[in-house]
Design an enzyme around this catalytic site. Structure first.
Site, PDB file in Angstrom:
ATOM      1  N   GLU A 188      -3.983   2.483  -7.494  1.00  0.00           N
ATOM      2  CA  GLU A 188      -4.433   3.685  -6.775  1.00  0.00           C
ATOM      3  C   GLU A 188      -3.472   4.842  -7.021  1.00  0.00           C
ATOM      4  O   GLU A 188      -2.397   4.878  -6.422  1.00  0.00           O
ATOM      5  CB  GLU A 188      -4.428   3.435  -5.262  1.00  0.00           C
ATOM      6  CG  GLU A 188      -5.365   2.379  -4.758  1.00  0.00           C
ATOM      7  CD  GLU A 188      -5.536   2.468  -3.230  1.00  0.00           C
ATOM      8  OE1 GLU A 188      -6.674   2.677  -2.795  1.00  0.00           O
ATOM      9  OE2 GLU A 188      -4.550   2.352  -2.507  1.00  0.00           O
ATOM     10  N   HIS A 207       0.848  -1.188   0.000  1.00  0.00           N
ATOM     11  CA  HIS A 207       0.000   0.000   0.000  1.00  0.00           C
ATOM     12  C   HIS A 207       0.887   1.243   0.000  1.00  0.00           C
ATOM     13  O   HIS A 207       1.988   1.219   0.532  1.00  0.00           O
ATOM     14  CB  HIS A 207      -0.896  -0.017   1.247  1.00  0.00           C
ATOM     15  CG  HIS A 207      -1.948   1.045   1.211  1.00  0.00           C
ATOM     16  ND1 HIS A 207      -1.707   2.353   1.555  1.00  0.00           N
ATOM     17  CD2 HIS A 207      -3.243   0.994   0.831  1.00  0.00           C
ATOM     18  CE1 HIS A 207      -2.820   3.054   1.405  1.00  0.00           C
ATOM     19  NE2 HIS A 207      -3.766   2.250   0.970  1.00  0.00           N
TER      20      HIS A 207
END
Lengths: 224, 224, 224, 224
Positions: free
Chosen positions: A141, A93
């Site tokens: 993302e 992430h």
């Protein structure tokens, strides 16, 4: 992981752990059951056992370390996640970037334990690179949109369509889209653009009424 | 933390988590009660809630991140440890070194939550540096002896005596000794040299009969 | 390092290296000579040899690694800095934080080579901790003011006065103040508050006329 | 980079920098000229300018940071390497692992500046992953053989043949083999197995007579 994927990353908000964490997880479970739609939640390592004991949702770790078992202090390994009742893990992430050798190792170790792995990337350039390592899913993302309230679906749809095109080289890997997703429309758009689902965090975890948000997401996802 | 401190770091062995982790914790609890001696265990983040729910021992984290609550993925904060039933945390173990600003932040955050903090250092030179930050304890461990079976008490007693001298500048901070401790004699020697207790990992976690080892440690600690 | 210390951190601006870097260094040298005031510059590792060959100013590294000589790829050691003509090094800048054991090691290695070490800290709480390690200087910089144009002298003078008080425990360590320093007045104030000098970066490196800025700083420093 | 690639990584030995570093570089240059064979050397960041000023060999950095120019302290950027006379850079050496996004960024930035990039990987699984990012070369090095004196050519030839097969998907990327290469035979074998060249460090840098070793390597490389 089943389509449409709805993945809610709890992160480390004050509602993400302890009783509040369990409470939100239960509310999400309710909607999941009502709409017969799988919803994945990724939670802090301290919460995996507790939440997985209380809800039937697939509970993921937010990160796993790639060290083997042994003399390592402070690490969270895939084996621990599995044993605590987890079903998979996020990896890389943007708030927890790791090295390529660590990503490869964590995917492999997870696979052996039948844990899903969702590797986050911040740009199209990395979709193929990660695809070669065969995680369960790739979550793309653009980091500048994370938590912004401006959705990737609206602001940068080409990121999704390009990633969808790139992922075709790896038929066993799913492509999920994330960053700034706040409305049902954002979810529907992402799926229409070809994504297998969406990833979300602040829009749910910081909402006054998380239920309403999740419900809207699920409805939209199913409507496509 | 009460003297004599006996701190068992579970690390990430295959006996450190899941049912096996709970089982060892229960065995340690039994000895703790039998000898009316507090024994602290530090466990992987996934295990804090589970073990703290099942045993009355003080359960510590092996590490905490110093980020505040919010949009952080994969972190373990002092608040999560507290909420999971933890009573404290190790910090800066040689297998999980962190920066000085992170150590300071983690100590302060832990203190506010009434969590103990045990900061590991690898040399006498750092005792004063960490002492100024006022953790609950400093655990001095020459890294070359960790897991070696050659105890700091025997091989480098001067490390302990010097640290005991240095810690006097900080009367509220306890000094614990670790690295290579395998016998009751090692424990007794460390305490005779002035340490408030000892830290141990492999000698217990890799033992065929962990109970016997812990029992020997506790007896020796009480005999001094 | 001589009082008043004026330390200009080149960082990685497009004027910090190559011909432009040499040019700025020469201009700074000119002012240094004109005012008979030592000015220290810290420069990227690639520039140490080149700039130190061309100017008489003390050239510092912006960071050194603490690994020993040997099979290490990509590191900059104190020995390399010395050999390239460097006179010292910054350590632990907020843009390059390192661990406490690395700080200790780098200070010791630098000391043996007669290199000065300037350890950056972001808060008063760390002044004593670093002081115990006896670097040549501690540079205190509240990170929220770095590059802000709002000087620590004006916005948070208590940071300086408290640090000056704390450093007295370590008479051989100098205290330098930094962050947001843009005017001669900021420099003078810091010195009046008890600092041995100041650290600066963007105010010089991003100035249209760096010379004018440096000249103002030196004049003010000498006027106190 | 021209075939056969002979890349000598200076690392951080006491012969890798200062006058000794220049001296070894000059000896290597001599052999390079005598045999009309390009030899690439990667050197510590402090040495790039100095060595590139004194020899005609292509001088590479051992690592570059991927941050842009600006307020970054202690970094070495591709722009600095270029300006110092460098022709390329190693990336992700096992002694300096970086993240996948950093690798991608460093390759792209280097390419724009006409700098070569040689990305190290430790296993075949990563060849395709890095190949998608289109560096100039991939250097495959099983880390357990690095510095061992047991060459990848002999001990694990399948690593090379498999990598050679994998790299065919990326015709513009060269495959170099490394780890434990000590003899001319090791070099010849690697090239026969299909590698475009070899990477070496300790066998040259720790040799009593580096010249003899380099000469043997070059002869063998040319003989294939």
């Amino acid at each position: 992981m089943k389509k449409p994927v709805i993945l809610i990353n709890f992160k480390a908000y004050d509602t993400s752990f302890g009783k509040k964490g369990v409470e939100i997880a239960k509310q999400i479970e309710k909607i999941s059951m009502e709409y017969s739609t799988e919803i994945i939640i990724s939670v802090p390592p301290t919460e995996i056992y507790r939440i997985a004991s209380e809800v039937s949702l697939p509970v993921f770790a937010e990160h796993v370390d790639s060290n083997s078992l042994g003399a390592y202090t402070g690490s969270v390994t895939p084996e621990m996640v599995k044993e605590a009742g987890g079903k998979g893990t996020l990896l890389n992430h943007s708030e927890r970037r790791i090295r390529i050798d660590e990503i490869a190792e964590a995917i492999n170790r997870s696979r052996k334990l039948d844990l899903d792995s969702v590797v986050c990337v911040d740009r199209n350039e990395l979709v193929r690179a990660i695809g070669t390592l065969k995680p369960t899913s790739i979550l793309i993302e653009p980091p500048e949109l994370i938590g912004s309230g401006i959705s990737v679906s609206k602001a940068r749809p080409e990121v999704i369509t390009e990633a969808v095109e790139q992922i075709k080289e790896f038929p066993e890997v799913m492509l999920i889209a994330g960053a700034g997703i706040t409305s049902g429309e954002d979810v529907a758009t992402a799926i229409k653009l070809g994504a297998s689902g969406i990833g979300v965090a602040s829009a749910v975890m910081k909402a006054k009424d998380p239920m309403r948000v999740v419900e809207e997401f699920v409805r939209s996802a199913k409507s496509v």
